[in-house]
Design a protein around this motif. Structure first.
Motif, PDB file in Angstrom:
ATOM      1  N   GLY A   1      -9.337   4.850   5.909  1.00  0.00           N
ATOM      2  CA  GLY A   1      -8.778   3.567   5.536  1.00  0.00           C
ATOM      3  C   GLY A   1      -9.423   2.371   6.208  1.00  0.00           C
ATOM      4  N   GLU A   2      -8.782   1.235   5.990  1.00  0.00           N
ATOM      5  CA  GLU A   2      -9.320  -0.018   6.494  1.00  0.00           C
ATOM      6  C   GLU A   2      -9.309  -0.083   8.022  1.00  0.00           C
ATOM      7  N   GLU A   3      -8.381   0.639   8.641  1.00  0.00           N
ATOM      8  CA  GLU A   3      -8.334   0.657  10.104  1.00  0.00           C
ATOM      9  C   GLU A   3      -9.604   1.292  10.676  1.00  0.00           C
ATOM     10  N   ARG A   4      -9.970   2.414  10.116  1.00  0.00           N
ATOM     11  CA  ARG A   4     -11.188   3.088  10.575  1.00  0.00           C
ATOM     12  C   ARG A   4     -12.413   2.219  10.328  1.00  0.00           C
ATOM     13  N   TYR A   5     -12.513   1.616   9.140  1.00  0.00           N
ATOM     14  CA  TYR A   5     -13.657   0.771   8.827  1.00  0.00           C
ATOM     15  C   TYR A   5     -13.760  -0.389   9.829  1.00  0.00           C
ATOM     16  N   TYR A   6     -12.632  -1.022  10.109  1.00  0.00           N
ATOM     17  CA  TYR A   6     -12.610  -2.141  11.050  1.00  0.00           C
ATOM     18  C   TYR A   6     -13.122  -1.695  12.421  1.00  0.00           C
ATOM     19  N   LEU A   7     -12.579  -0.601  12.922  1.00  0.00           N
ATOM     20  CA  LEU A   7     -12.973  -0.098  14.230  1.00  0.00           C
ATOM     21  C   LEU A   7     -14.433   0.351  14.253  1.00  0.00           C
ATOM     22  N   GLN A   8     -14.902   0.965  13.169  1.00  0.00           N
ATOM     23  CA  GLN A   8     -16.308   1.382  13.096  1.00  0.00           C
ATOM     24  C   GLN A   8     -17.235   0.171  13.176  1.00  0.00           C
ATOM     25  N   GLN A   9     -16.906  -0.868  12.428  1.00  0.00           N
ATOM     26  CA  GLN A   9     -17.748  -2.059  12.428  1.00  0.00           C
ATOM     27  C   GLN A   9     -17.752  -2.726  13.795  1.00  0.00           C
ATOM     28  N   LEU A  10     -16.601  -2.734  14.452  1.00  0.00           N
ATOM     29  CA  LEU A  10     -16.519  -3.297  15.798  1.00  0.00           C
ATOM     30  C   LEU A  10     -17.370  -2.474  16.773  1.00  0.00           C
ATOM     31  N   ARG A  11     -17.346  -1.162  16.628  1.00  0.00           N
ATOM     32  CA  ARG A  11     -18.147  -0.297  17.495  1.00  0.00           C
ATOM     33  C   ARG A  11     -19.644  -0.512  17.255  1.00  0.00           C
ATOM     34  N   ILE A  12     -20.031  -0.635  16.003  1.00  0.00           N
ATOM     35  CA  ILE A  12     -21.441  -0.888  15.678  1.00  0.00           C
ATOM     36  C   ILE A  12     -21.901  -2.187  16.334  1.00  0.00           C
ATOM     37  N   LEU A  13     -21.074  -3.205  16.250  1.00  0.00           N
ATOM     38  CA  LEU A  13     -21.392  -4.499  16.856  1.00  0.00           C
ATOM     39  C   LEU A  13     -21.516  -4.370  18.376  1.00  0.00           C
ATOM     40  N   ALA A  14     -20.565  -3.701  18.992  1.00  0.00           N
ATOM     41  CA  ALA A  14     -20.584  -3.534  20.454  1.00  0.00           C
ATOM     42  C   ALA A  14     -21.807  -2.752  20.912  1.00  0.00           C
ATOM     43  N   THR A  15     -22.130  -1.671  20.224  1.00  0.00           N
ATOM     44  CA  THR A  15     -23.288  -0.866  20.638  1.00  0.00           C
ATOM     45  C   THR A  15     -24.604  -1.612  20.396  1.00  0.00           C
ATOM     46  N   ALA A  16     -24.643  -2.452  19.367  1.00  0.00           N
ATOM     47  CA  ALA A  16     -25.851  -3.250  19.123  1.00  0.00           C
ATOM     48  C   ALA A  16     -26.072  -4.228  20.269  1.00  0.00           C
ATOM     49  N   VAL A  17     -24.995  -4.842  20.744  1.00  0.00           N
ATOM     50  CA  VAL A  17     -25.114  -5.758  21.868  1.00  0.00           C
ATOM     51  C   VAL A  17     -25.540  -4.999  23.133  1.00  0.00           C
ATOM     52  N   LEU A  18     -24.923  -3.876  23.407  1.00  0.00           N
ATOM     53  CA  LEU A  18     -25.292  -3.103  24.600  1.00  0.00           C
ATOM     54  C   LEU A  18     -26.745  -2.646  24.543  1.00  0.00           C
ATOM     55  N   ALA A  19     -27.217  -2.273  23.368  1.00  0.00           N
ATOM     56  CA  ALA A  19     -28.601  -1.817  23.230  1.00  0.00           C
ATOM     57  C   ALA A  19     -29.598  -2.929  23.516  1.00  0.00           C
ATOM     58  N   ARG A  20     -29.152  -4.160  23.386  1.00  0.00           N
ATOM     59  CA  ARG A  20     -30.055  -5.305  23.595  1.00  0.00           C
ATOM     60  C   ARG A  20     -29.753  -6.058  24.881  1.00  0.00           C
ATOM     61  N   THR A  21     -28.912  -5.477  25.728  1.00  0.00           N
ATOM     62  CA  THR A  21     -28.566  -6.101  26.994  1.00  0.00           C
ATOM     63  C   THR A  21     -29.440  -5.514  28.085  1.00  0.00           C
ATOM     64  N   ALA A  22     -30.093  -6.402  28.796  1.00  0.00           N
ATOM     65  CA  ALA A  22     -31.007  -5.952  29.865  1.00  0.00           C
ATOM     66  C   ALA A  22     -30.246  -5.672  31.139  1.00  0.00           C
TER      67      ALA A  22
END
Length: 101
Positions: free
Chosen positions: A80-101
Motif C-alpha cells: 500500500g501507500e504506507e510502504r511506498y511512502y516509507l520506501q521513497q523516504l528510505r531511497i532519499l535517505a540512503t542517497a544522501v548518506l551515499a553522497r556524504t563525506a
C-alpha cells in the motif's frame, strides 16, 4: 555541489509534495514513532541540501539510524501507500548518506 545533488533535490521536492499516509499518523513500530522518523529524516535531508551536500557527524549518525528504523518499519508495512511512502523516504535517505563525506 556535484552533478548528483540535483537528483536528490528533485527526490526531495517529490517527497515534500507527497501526502503523508493516514495509517502512518500515530503509528509506532516497536519504539519507533513513524511521524518522528519522517521528521528526523526530512530534517537531515533538508540540512544536507541547504549545506551544499554536507552533513555534520551528528546528523550523519541520525540519518544512519533513520535508515535502520525505516528498514524496521518496512518489515511491518508490507504493501500500500504506507510502504511506498516509507520506501521513497528510505531511497532519499540512503542517497544522501551515499553522497556524504
Amino acid at each position: 555541489m556535484t552533478g548528483l545533488e540535483p537528483d536528490i533535490a528533485k527526490m526531495w521536492r517529490s517527497h515534500r509534495d507527497r501526502w503523508f499516509p493516514p495509517l502512518l499518523r500515530g503509528a509506532e513500530v516497536g519504539d519507533i514513532d513513524v511521524v518522528q522518523l519522517d521528521a528526523d529524516t526530512a530534517g537531515c535531508v533538508s540540512t544536507w541540501l541547504a549545506d551544499g551536500g554536507h552533513l555534520d557527524p551528528e546528523r550523519t549518525r541520525i540519518l544512519t539510524a533513520c535508515v535502520k528504523d525505516l528498514d524496521t518499519a518496512l518489515a511491518v508495512f508490507t504493501d500500500g501507500e504506507e510502504r511506498y511512502y516509507l520506501q521513497q523516504l528510505r531511497i532519499l535517505a540512503t542517497a544522501v548518506l551515499a553522497r556524504t563525506a
